[in-house]
Design a protein around this motif. Structure first.
Motif, short mmCIF file in Angstrom:
data_model
loop_
_atom_site.label_atom_id
_atom_site.label_comp_id
_atom_site.label_asym_id
_atom_site.label_seq_id
_atom_site.Cartn_x
_atom_site.Cartn_y
_atom_site.Cartn_z
N ASN A 171 84.32 111.13 44.79
CA ASN A 171 85.75 110.92 45.32
C ASN A 171 86.37 111.38 47.25
O ASN A 171 86.87 110.23 47.35
CB ASN A 171 86.24 112.42 45.20
N ARG A 172 85.07 112.15 47.53
CA ARG A 172 85.40 112.25 49.01
C ARG A 172 85.01 110.54 50.09
O ARG A 172 85.58 110.05 51.24
CB ARG A 172 84.10 113.35 50.01
N GLN A 173 83.82 109.59 48.70
CA GLN A 173 83.50 108.27 49.88
C GLN A 173 84.69 107.64 49.34
O GLN A 173 84.53 106.81 50.42
CB GLN A 173 82.19 107.91 48.75
N ASN A 174 85.58 107.64 48.34
CA ASN A 174 85.46 106.89 47.68
C ASN A 174 87.80 106.42 47.46
O ASN A 174 88.05 105.57 47.86
CB ASN A 174 85.47 106.09 45.96
N LEU A 175 87.94 108.02 47.68
CA LEU A 175 89.44 107.89 47.37
C LEU A 175 90.34 107.14 48.33
O LEU A 175 91.21 106.55 48.70
CB LEU A 175 89.89 109.10 47.44
N PRO A 176 89.33 107.63 49.57
CA PRO A 176 90.20 107.37 51.20
C PRO A 176 90.08 105.61 50.97
O PRO A 176 91.17 104.41 52.00
CB PRO A 176 89.71 107.47 52.48
N ILE A 177 88.88 104.94 50.74
CA ILE A 177 89.43 103.32 50.17
C ILE A 177 90.54 102.92 50.01
O ILE A 177 90.81 102.13 50.07
CB ILE A 177 88.33 102.83 49.74
N VAL A 178 91.29 103.81 48.57
CA VAL A 178 92.44 103.50 48.19
C VAL A 178 93.83 103.54 49.02
O VAL A 178 94.75 103.14 48.34
CB VAL A 178 92.22 104.77 46.59
N TRP A 179 93.86 104.57 50.04
CA TRP A 179 94.65 104.46 50.79
C TRP A 179 95.08 103.41 51.51
O TRP A 179 95.90 103.06 51.79
CB TRP A 179 94.50 105.81 51.32
#
Length: 232
Positions: A171-179
């Motif tokens: 989650n920490r690695q991939n959620l910022p990519i969604v933003w």
């Protein structure tokens, strides 16, 4: 979920401005369904006990892709696939890396939670403002996507205790990519009368509900969601 007051009657689907924005939005959903197909095929290799179900999901994603290709043809729009492949490159690379390392939990978070929640939120916001042909296609697709989200929820719920740490890391690695993805598409989405704030809200609802179903507490979800906001 957020409801938009706008309707398709307020839009000129044949205007150059609309078609230009649609060329990228349409490409994104086509590429997203192709990514999902490829990811579920890889997951079928990683989870042989679930192989038949996962291959069934993969085939469903290809049907969705064909439906969205038809939406583009209906408006005589050529999808900008190069843009779409770049759009998904971050999540694509992270999925491939995790798969190569045998990280099933990370792969499921990326595909069955993040990508499916992203798709569901986008489709739900798009349906009220879609042209009539695309609305029918998208309404059918959304029903399928909930079953895909459900697969990931069920598997991760059953393996929650041993998966929790990896889920938090993924989650920490991939959620910022969604933003970053939401920011990248915001201007084109607005042309289609899809507001970024509504997309963000719908995504966080779908993603948060999935995390809750798996076993995370409300406090956990708020903390995990903050990692995405940090990437805004």
């Amino acid at each position: 979920m957020p409801q938009l007051e706008a309707t398709s009657a307020t839009l000129d689907f044949q205007s150059p401005t609309y078609k230009d924005a649609y060329s990228r939005i349409n490409a994104i959903v086509i590429e997203g369904e192709q990514e999902a197909n490829d990811n579920y095929i890889k997951l079928a290799e990683m989870l042989p006990d679930c192989k038949d179900e996962l291959l069934g999901l993969a085939k469903m994603e290809l049907r969705h892709k064909k439906g969205f290709q038809a939406c583009g043809r209906n408006l005589e729009v050529e999808p900008d696939m190069e843009f779409a492949r770049e759009f998904f490159s971050g999540l694509h690379q992270n999925f491939q890396t995790a798969a190569a390392e045998g990280k099933v939990v990370t792969c499921l978070l990326i595909q069955a939670l993040i990508i499916e929640s992203f798709a569901i939120s986008a489709y739900n916001i798009y349906i009220p403002v879609a042209d009539p042909f695309a609305r029918k296609i998208t309404e059918g697709v959304v029903k399928d996507e909930y079953s895909h989200l459900n697969f990931g929820e069920k598997w991760l719920q059953a393996h929650f205790e041993e998966s929790k740490t990896e889920l938090e890391q993924a989650n920490r690695q991939n959620l910022p990519i969604v933003w970053k993805m939401l920011n990248q598409v915001a201007d084109d989405a607005k042309v289609l009368e899809m507001e970024k704030e509504a997309l963000v809200e719908d995504f966080m609802i779908a993603y948060g509900e999935a995390l809750s179903t798996i076993g995370f507490t409300t406090r956990d979800i708020m903390r995990m969601s903050a990692y995405g906001l940090a990437g805004a």
